[in-house]
Design a protein around this motif. Structure first.
Motif, PDB file in Angstrom:
ATOM      1  N   LEU A  83     -75.711 -51.866  -2.969  1.00  0.00           N
ATOM      2  CA  LEU A  83     -74.383 -52.073  -2.393  1.00  0.00           C
ATOM      3  C   LEU A  83     -74.486 -53.000  -1.184  1.00  0.00           C
ATOM      4  N   SER A  84     -73.393 -53.692  -0.883  1.00  0.00           N
ATOM      5  CA  SER A  84     -73.358 -54.586   0.278  1.00  0.00           C
ATOM      6  C   SER A  84     -71.922 -54.723   0.760  1.00  0.00           C
ATOM      7  N   PHE A  85     -71.777 -55.102   2.026  1.00  0.00           N
ATOM      8  CA  PHE A  85     -70.436 -55.278   2.584  1.00  0.00           C
ATOM      9  C   PHE A  85     -70.512 -56.115   3.856  1.00  0.00           C
ATOM     10  N   ARG A  86     -69.355 -56.568   4.281  1.00  0.00           N
ATOM     11  CA  ARG A  86     -69.158 -57.085   5.635  1.00  0.00           C
ATOM     12  C   ARG A  86     -67.757 -56.669   6.062  1.00  0.00           C
ATOM     13  N   TYR A 136     -60.389 -52.619  10.756  1.00  0.00           N
ATOM     14  CA  TYR A 136     -61.538 -53.001   9.934  1.00  0.00           C
ATOM     15  C   TYR A 136     -61.068 -53.275   8.513  1.00  0.00           C
ATOM     16  N   ASN A 137     -61.831 -54.051   7.767  1.00  0.00           N
ATOM     17  CA  ASN A 137     -61.455 -54.429   6.401  1.00  0.00           C
ATOM     18  C   ASN A 137     -62.717 -54.755   5.611  1.00  0.00           C
ATOM     19  N   PRO A 138     -63.358 -53.761   4.966  1.00  0.00           N
ATOM     20  CA  PRO A 138     -64.607 -54.023   4.249  1.00  0.00           C
ATOM     21  C   PRO A 138     -64.415 -54.952   3.056  1.00  0.00           C
ATOM     22  N   GLN A 139     -65.397 -55.851   2.888  1.00  0.00           N
ATOM     23  CA  GLN A 139     -65.402 -56.807   1.785  1.00  0.00           C
ATOM     24  C   GLN A 139     -66.787 -56.854   1.158  1.00  0.00           C
ATOM     25  N   THR A 140     -66.850 -57.312  -0.094  1.00  0.00           N
ATOM     26  CA  THR A 140     -68.127 -57.580  -0.735  1.00  0.00           C
ATOM     27  C   THR A 140     -67.992 -58.843  -1.569  1.00  0.00           C
ATOM     28  N   GLN A 141     -69.133 -59.409  -1.953  1.00  0.00           N
ATOM     29  CA  GLN A 141     -69.103 -60.623  -2.763  1.00  0.00           C
ATOM     30  C   GLN A 141     -69.102 -60.285  -4.248  1.00  0.00           C
ATOM     31  N   ILE A 142     -68.129 -60.846  -4.954  1.00  0.00           N
ATOM     32  CA  ILE A 142     -68.037 -60.720  -6.411  1.00  0.00           C
ATOM     33  C   ILE A 142     -67.912 -62.125  -6.975  1.00  0.00           C
ATOM     34  N   ASN A 143     -68.880 -62.525  -7.785  1.00  0.00           N
ATOM     35  CA  ASN A 143     -68.918 -63.882  -8.342  1.00  0.00           C
ATOM     36  C   ASN A 143     -68.853 -64.940  -7.241  1.00  0.00           C
ATOM     37  N   GLY A 144     -69.564 -64.677  -6.145  1.00  0.00           N
ATOM     38  CA  GLY A 144     -69.641 -65.638  -5.056  1.00  0.00           C
ATOM     39  C   GLY A 144     -68.432 -65.681  -4.150  1.00  0.00           C
ATOM     40  N   TRP A 146     -65.780 -63.560  -1.485  1.00  0.00           N
ATOM     41  CA  TRP A 146     -65.577 -62.352  -0.699  1.00  0.00           C
ATOM     42  C   TRP A 146     -64.282 -61.677  -1.120  1.00  0.00           C
ATOM     43  N   THR A 147     -64.391 -60.396  -1.484  1.00  0.00           N
ATOM     44  CA  THR A 147     -63.274 -59.634  -2.044  1.00  0.00           C
ATOM     45  C   THR A 147     -63.045 -58.374  -1.229  1.00  0.00           C
ATOM     46  N   ASN A 148     -61.787 -58.094  -0.895  1.00  0.00           N
ATOM     47  CA  ASN A 148     -61.456 -56.876  -0.156  1.00  0.00           C
ATOM     48  C   ASN A 148     -61.752 -55.653  -1.011  1.00  0.00           C
ATOM     49  N   LEU A 149     -62.435 -54.664  -0.425  1.00  0.00           N
ATOM     50  CA  LEU A 149     -62.862 -53.484  -1.173  1.00  0.00           C
ATOM     51  C   LEU A 149     -61.809 -52.381  -1.218  1.00  0.00           C
ATOM     52  N   ARG A 150     -61.000 -52.259  -0.209  1.00  0.00           N
ATOM     53  CA  ARG A 150     -60.036 -51.156  -0.153  1.00  0.00           C
ATOM     54  C   ARG A 150     -59.114 -51.122  -1.374  1.00  0.00           C
ATOM     55  N   PRO A 151     -58.546 -52.260  -1.831  1.00  0.00           N
ATOM     56  CA  PRO A 151     -57.676 -52.211  -3.010  1.00  0.00           C
ATOM     57  C   PRO A 151     -58.404 -51.867  -4.310  1.00  0.00           C
ATOM     58  N   LEU A 152     -59.753 -51.977  -4.319  1.00  0.00           N
ATOM     59  CA  LEU A 152     -60.507 -51.716  -5.545  1.00  0.00           C
ATOM     60  C   LEU A 152     -60.747 -50.230  -5.778  1.00  0.00           C
ATOM     61  N   ARG A 153     -60.499 -49.371  -4.795  1.00  0.00           N
ATOM     62  CA  ARG A 153     -60.599 -47.910  -4.950  1.00  0.00           C
ATOM     63  C   ARG A 153     -61.945 -47.500  -5.549  1.00  0.00           C
ATOM     64  N   THR A 154     -63.022 -47.984  -4.966  1.00  0.00           N
ATOM     65  CA  THR A 154     -64.348 -47.840  -5.572  1.00  0.00           C
ATOM     66  C   THR A 154     -64.804 -46.389  -5.734  1.00  0.00           C
ATOM     67  N   GLU A 155     -64.295 -45.487  -4.909  1.00  0.00           N
ATOM     68  CA  GLU A 155     -64.617 -44.065  -5.072  1.00  0.00           C
ATOM     69  C   GLU A 155     -63.402 -43.294  -5.579  1.00  0.00           C
ATOM     70  N   VAL A 225     -65.108 -51.837 -11.054  1.00  0.00           N
ATOM     71  CA  VAL A 225     -66.268 -51.216 -11.702  1.00  0.00           C
ATOM     72  C   VAL A 225     -67.559 -51.801 -11.128  1.00  0.00           C
ATOM     73  N   TYR A 226     -67.589 -53.132 -10.978  1.00  0.00           N
ATOM     74  CA  TYR A 226     -68.786 -53.770 -10.436  1.00  0.00           C
ATOM     75  C   TYR A 226     -69.004 -53.388  -8.971  1.00  0.00           C
ATOM     76  N   ALA A 227     -67.954 -53.459  -8.148  1.00  0.00           N
ATOM     77  CA  ALA A 227     -68.092 -53.161  -6.720  1.00  0.00           C
ATOM     78  C   ALA A 227     -68.508 -51.714  -6.487  1.00  0.00           C
ATOM     79  N   ALA A 228     -68.062 -50.813  -7.359  1.00  0.00           N
ATOM     80  CA  ALA A 228     -68.396 -49.398  -7.199  1.00  0.00           C
ATOM     81  C   ALA A 228     -69.854 -49.115  -7.521  1.00  0.00           C
ATOM     82  N   ASN A 229     -70.435 -49.864  -8.464  1.00  0.00           N
ATOM     83  CA  ASN A 229     -71.789 -49.559  -8.894  1.00  0.00           C
ATOM     84  C   ASN A 229     -72.508 -50.819  -9.378  1.00  0.00           C
ATOM     85  N   PRO A 230     -73.041 -51.622  -8.440  1.00  0.00           N
ATOM     86  CA  PRO A 230     -73.783 -52.830  -8.827  1.00  0.00           C
ATOM     87  C   PRO A 230     -75.291 -52.592  -8.915  1.00  0.00           C
TER      88      PRO A 230
END
Length: 283
Positions: A83-86, A136-144, A146-155, A225-230
């Protein structure tokens, strides 16, 4: 003589959460688990009011970036999780400072060649705590990208059987120590370290357990799905219902700043200005 001050701060920032860390299992998000390779930068400004020789209060606005990557560690579980974030941190804090050591002297009023006078001193050691609110606003890289993680409901936040939704604002309690010394009649230079314990466990978007990938796919999409479990290896360790983070301890971040302070209690007299003394005007 230093009742009102403004100050400017800049320095490295460190994240203490579920992601990154040293080459061992997490140590409850403490400073002994700092991941120096994820160091980022921050800066801010503030105002200090010294209402007592030993006490002061300060208001500070600070912006920083924090970062965490499982790929930075050789610990097998963390590295496999991948997992990764900024996240940006925009913080407004109100602090109470206790001055535990002060060496402050005015010094000679005039600098006359050949005449040695007392040099001014402005050395202060202090500790502080208080309250802060931050965005704060966590993000991660998806396909290069930066994508906001909160709307993805990873958990599964807000979804059936999932975790509770989290916001973009939270509170923190800062604890710190600082030292400053005089570099002129009106300026001080110093160092300050602030450990900020927050009331959220989602600065890095990681807290509880893995959610159903099929539900995420149907309700949110493939990016979720990817952001939750890469995970990159040992995939059987990271299935639905298994531990993803540690919800028993909240996130924290650390600031280590160089601080430049300007005394604004008395305006600096202008050269050539008139001074009145005992009814006579001097130039």
């Amino acid at each position: 003589m230093n009742k009102h001050e403004v100050f400017f701060a800049v320095g490295p920032t460190f994240f203490l959460g579920d992601l990154g860390g040293l080459n061992k299992e997490g140590t409850q998000k403490s400073i002994v688990d700092l991941d120096f390779s994820s160091t980022r930068i921050g800066g801010g400004l503030g105002y200090r009011f010294r209402f007592h020789p030993r006490w002061a209060t300060s208001t500070q606005l600070y912006f920083a970036l924090v970062d965490g990557k499982d790929s930075n560690t050789d610990e097998i579980i963390r590295r496999s999780r991948n997992l990764s974030f900024r996240s940006p941190i925009l913080e407004l804090s109100q602090r109470l400072e206790l001055i535990i050591l002060a060496n402050e002297k005015v010094g000679a009023r005039y600098n006359i060649r050949g005449l040695k006078g007392m040099r001014p001193r402005a050395d202060v050691l202090y500790v502080f705590s208080g309250i802060s609110g931050f965005y704060y606003n966590p993000q991660t890289q998806i396909n290069g990208k930066w994508t906001n993680l909160r709307p993805l409901r990873t958990e599964g936040q807000g979804l059936p059987g999932g975790a509770d939704e989290y916001g973009m604002f939270s509170l923190a309690i800062p604890f710190g120590v600082g030292f400053k010394f005089g570099i002129g009649q009106f300026w001080r230079l110093g160092m300050e370290i602030s450990y900020n314990k927050t009331f959220t466990d989602y600065i890095d978007d990681v807290s509880t357990v893995y959610y159903s990938p099929s539900t995420l796919a149907s309700e949110v999409g493939s990016d979720a799905v990817y952001a939750a479990n890469p995970a990159i290896e040992n995939h059987s360790w990271f299935g639905e219902g298994m531990q993803r983070g540690n919800s028993e301890d909240k996130d924290a971040y650390l600031f280590a700043n160089i601080v430049l302070t300007r005394n604004i209690t008395y305006p600096k007299p202008k050269r050539g200005s008139r001074v009145k003394w005992k009814g006579r005007t001097k130039f």
